[in-house]
Design an enzyme around this catalytic site. Structure first.
Site, PDB file in Angstrom:
ATOM      1  CD  GLU A 168      -2.824  -0.895   2.555  1.00  0.00           C
ATOM      2  OE1 GLU A 168      -2.653   0.053   3.340  1.00  0.00           O
ATOM      3  OE2 GLU A 168      -3.666  -1.783   2.756  1.00  0.00           O
ATOM      4  CD  GLU A 356      -3.294  -5.503   4.205  1.00  0.00           C
ATOM      5  OE1 GLU A 356      -4.089  -4.630   4.646  1.00  0.00           O
ATOM      6  OE2 GLU A 356      -2.062  -5.384   4.261  1.00  0.00           O
TER       7      GLU A 356
HETATM    8  O1  IFM Z   1      -3.278  -2.736   9.510  1.00  0.00           O
HETATM    9  C1  IFM Z   1      -3.330  -2.212   8.218  1.00  0.00           C
HETATM   10  C2  IFM Z   1      -2.245  -2.820   7.359  1.00  0.00           C
HETATM   11  O2  IFM Z   1      -0.987  -2.612   7.898  1.00  0.00           O
HETATM   12  C3  IFM Z   1      -2.266  -2.225   5.974  1.00  0.00           C
HETATM   13  N1  IFM Z   1      -3.590  -2.298   5.411  1.00  0.00           N
HETATM   14  C4  IFM Z   1      -4.677  -1.812   6.218  1.00  0.00           C
HETATM   15  C5  IFM Z   1      -4.655  -2.496   7.572  1.00  0.00           C
HETATM   16  C6  IFM Z   1      -5.838  -2.020   8.430  1.00  0.00           C
HETATM   17  O3  IFM Z   1      -5.780  -0.662   8.636  1.00  0.00           O
END
Ligand code: IFM
Length: 450
Positions: A168, A356
Site C-alpha cells: 500500500e 488484504e
Molecule cells: O493494519 C493495516 C495494514 O498494515 C495495511 N492495510 C490496512 C490495515 C488495516 O488498517
C-alpha cells in the site's frame, strides 16, 4: 448464499496476512536496527493508546505456534513482511545475518506446515538511519531499496515463490508525508510528491532485483484501492471524486504501467515534475506478474477543500445508513468488486489477488470464546463479491484475510482488533474467534456437512 471453498476454484489461494512491525516485537533483538516506527511511536500524541510495537504479538518468538495455527485453520498461505532494519541495521551495507536467519526460519516453518510463504518487502518500517537522510524523499532511496531487496532475495528466493515489493504505497505516502499521521510524520506536499515518485521508481528497482535473482519468481505488489463515490451528479462533485481518486489510487499504480501521472484530474500532482529526471519514464515501468488488491472501504466524496492541499477536495465521511467498523469505516462489500474491476480494467490479463480484506469490530472474550458475528458477516459478504467478480471474468486467484491475529494498528495502537485470532497482549495468549472457526469450517470441512 451458502459459501463453499469449491466455488472459488481448486487453485484459489486462501491466506492470512500480517506485517513485521505490527506483529514481531523484538524491536532491538539480535542486532535489529531502529525503524521509523520505533522512533515515531515515542513521539507524544502520535499513537491513540500511547502503545508501540516493541512486543506486539511477539511473533519473533512465537512464529512456530502462529504458523501452526494458520495451517490448523485451513489456510494454505501466510503473507508476512520483512523488516528492513532487521536485515540491514544501517539501512545499507552490513547485513545482520541473525535477522535474515529469522526470516529463513519463518519460511521453513511455513513450508513444513504446508503453508505457502508470501513475502512483502516493504510494509512501512524504513530504517531510521535512512530517514535521517531524507527517507523516501531522497532519490538515493531507490538504490538503497534495490540493495536491500537483493539481500533478501539472495537469502529466500530459493524457497519463496510469491513476492510483493510494497504494501500500500498510498497509505505510507499519504499518511507519512502529507497528513503526517503515520511515520515519519512529515506534512509537506513537495516531499509527498518526491517520496511518491521515488517509491514508484523503487517498485521497478525492487522488481528488477527479484527478477535478476531468479526468473521463477512471481513478482507483484499491493495497492489499497478506495473507490471514490461522488456525493452528487453535479460537475463539482464529479471533479472532486476524480481528483481524489487520482491522489489516493491512481498515482501509485499508473506510472509503473507506463501511463504517467494522472495530472489532468489532479493538477496539483504536476509538482511531481521537479522530481522526475530524463529516463525515468522507462525506468519506472514494471511488468507485474500479479497485483494484490487491498480493500477496506469506499468513500463518498464531497467537494470540500482542505487548506493544506490548496483546494484539493477530500472525502468527507457521510455514511449514516451503513454499518460502521471500529475504524470508522463503512462496510460496503460491493466496493471490493469495484476495486477489483478498477485494477482489472488496466489489464484484463493481470492476475489479481485480494491480499488484504478484513474488519475491526469491538469483540471481547467470554468464557474463553470470542463471538464475532459481525466479522463473519463481513467476510461472507466480501467473499460473495469475489465470486461475483470471478463470474464476470475478473481473474481473482486468491484471498488473504487481514489479519491472522489482533495486532498493532499503527496510529490506532491496539484498540481496533482485526484478527481471526484474539491476542491477549498481557499474556500473549491466542484464542481463535468464531470467525476463525468459520474459516476453518469453510476451508476444511466436508462440503456436504456445511
Ligand atoms: O493494519 C493495516 C495494514 O498494515 C495495511 N492495510 C490496512 C490495515 C488495516 O488498517
Amino acid at each position: 448464499m451458502v459459501l463453499s471453498r469449491e466455488q472459488f476454484g481448486d487453485d484459489f489461494t486462501w491466506g492470512v496476512a500480517h506485517a513485521s512491525y505490527q506483529v514481531e516485537g523484538a524491536w532491538n533483538e539480535d542486532g535489529k536496527g531502529e525503524s521509523i516506527w520505533d522512533t515515531f511511536t515515542r513521539r507524544r500524541g502520535k499513537i491513540r493508546d500511547r502503545s508501540d510495537g516493541t512486543v506486539a504479538c511477539d511473533f519473533y518468538h512465537r512464529y512456530s505456534e502462529d504458523t501452526r495455527l494458520v495451517a490448523d485453520l485451513g489456510f494454505g498461505a501466510q503473507r508476512f513482511s520483512i523488516s528492513w532494519p532487521r536485515v540491514l541495521p544501517e539501512g545499507t551495507g552490513r547485513v545482520n545475518q541473525k535477522g535474515l536467519d529469522f526470516y529463513r526460519r519463518v519460511v521453513d516453518e511455513c513450508l513444513a506446515a504446508d503453508v505457502e510463504p508470501w513475502v512483502t518487502l516493504y510494509h512501512w518500517d524504513l530504517p531510521e538511519v535512512l530517514q535521517q537522510r531524507g527517507g523516501w524523499a531522497n532519490r538515493d532511496v531507490v538504490g538503497w531499496f534495490g540493495e536491500y531487496v537483493d539481500v533478501v532475495a539472495a537469502a529466500l528466493a530459493d524457497r519463496v515463490e510469491h513476492w510483493m515489493v510494497f504494501n500500500e504505497p498510498c497509505s505510507f505516502l499519504l499518511g507519512g508525508y502529507l497528513s503526517g499521521v503515520h511515520a515519519p510524520g512529515v506534512r509537506s506536499l513537495r516531499k509527498f510528491l518526491g517520496a511518491t515518485h521515488h517509491t514508484n521508481l523503487s517498485q521497478a528497482a525492487g522488481a528488477a532485483a527479484l527478477r535478476a535473482r531468479s526468473s521463477d519468481l512471481q513478482v507483484g505488489t499491493t495497492h489499497i484501492i478506495t473507490p471514490m463515490v461522488p456525493s452528487g451528479t453535479s460537475e463539482r462533485h464529479l471533479r472532486a471524486a476524480a481528483s481524489i481518486d487520482a491522489f489516493a489510487n491512481r498515482v501509485y499504480i499508473e506510472p509503473n504501467l507506463g501511463l504517467g501521472y494522472p495530472v489532468d484530474d489532479a493538477p496539483l500532482l504536476r509538482g511531481v515534475d521537479r522530481w522526475v529526471r530524463p529516463g525515468d519514464d522507462s525506468a519506472i515501468r514494471v511488468d507485474w506478474d500479479f497485483v494484490g488488491v487491498q480493500y477496506y472501504q469506499r468513500l463518498p466524496v464531497h467537494a470540500v477543500p482542505i487548506p493544506l492541499l490548496r483546494g484539493v477536495p477530500w472525502p468527507r465521511r457521510d455514511h449514516r445508513s451503513y454499518d460502521i467498523t471500529a475504524m470508522g469505516w463503512e462496510v460496503q462489500p460491493e466496493g471490493l468488486y469495484d476495486a477489483l474491476a478498477k485494477v482489472h480494467a488496466y489489464d484484463p490479463d493481470l492476475r489479481l489477488f485480494v491480499t488484504e480484506n478484513g474488519v475491526a469490530v469491538p469483540d471481547r472474550i467470554e468464557d474463553g470464546q470470542v463471538h464475532d458475528p459481525r466479522r463473519i458477516d463481513f467476510y461472507r459478504r466480501h467473499l460473495e463479491q469475489v465470486l461475483r467478480a470471478q463470474s464476470d471474468g475478473i481473474g481473482v486467484d486468491g484471498y488473504f484475510c487481514w489479519s491472522l491475529m489482533d495486532n498493532f494498528e499503527w496510529a490506532e495502537g491496539y484498540v481496533p482488533r482485526f484478527g481471526l485470532v484474539r491476542v491477549d497482549f498481557d499474556t500473549q495468549q491466542r484464542t481463535v474467534k468464531d470467525s476463525g472457526r468459520w474459516f476453518e469450517q469453510l476451508l476444511t470441512a466436508n462440503p456436504t456437512a456445511r
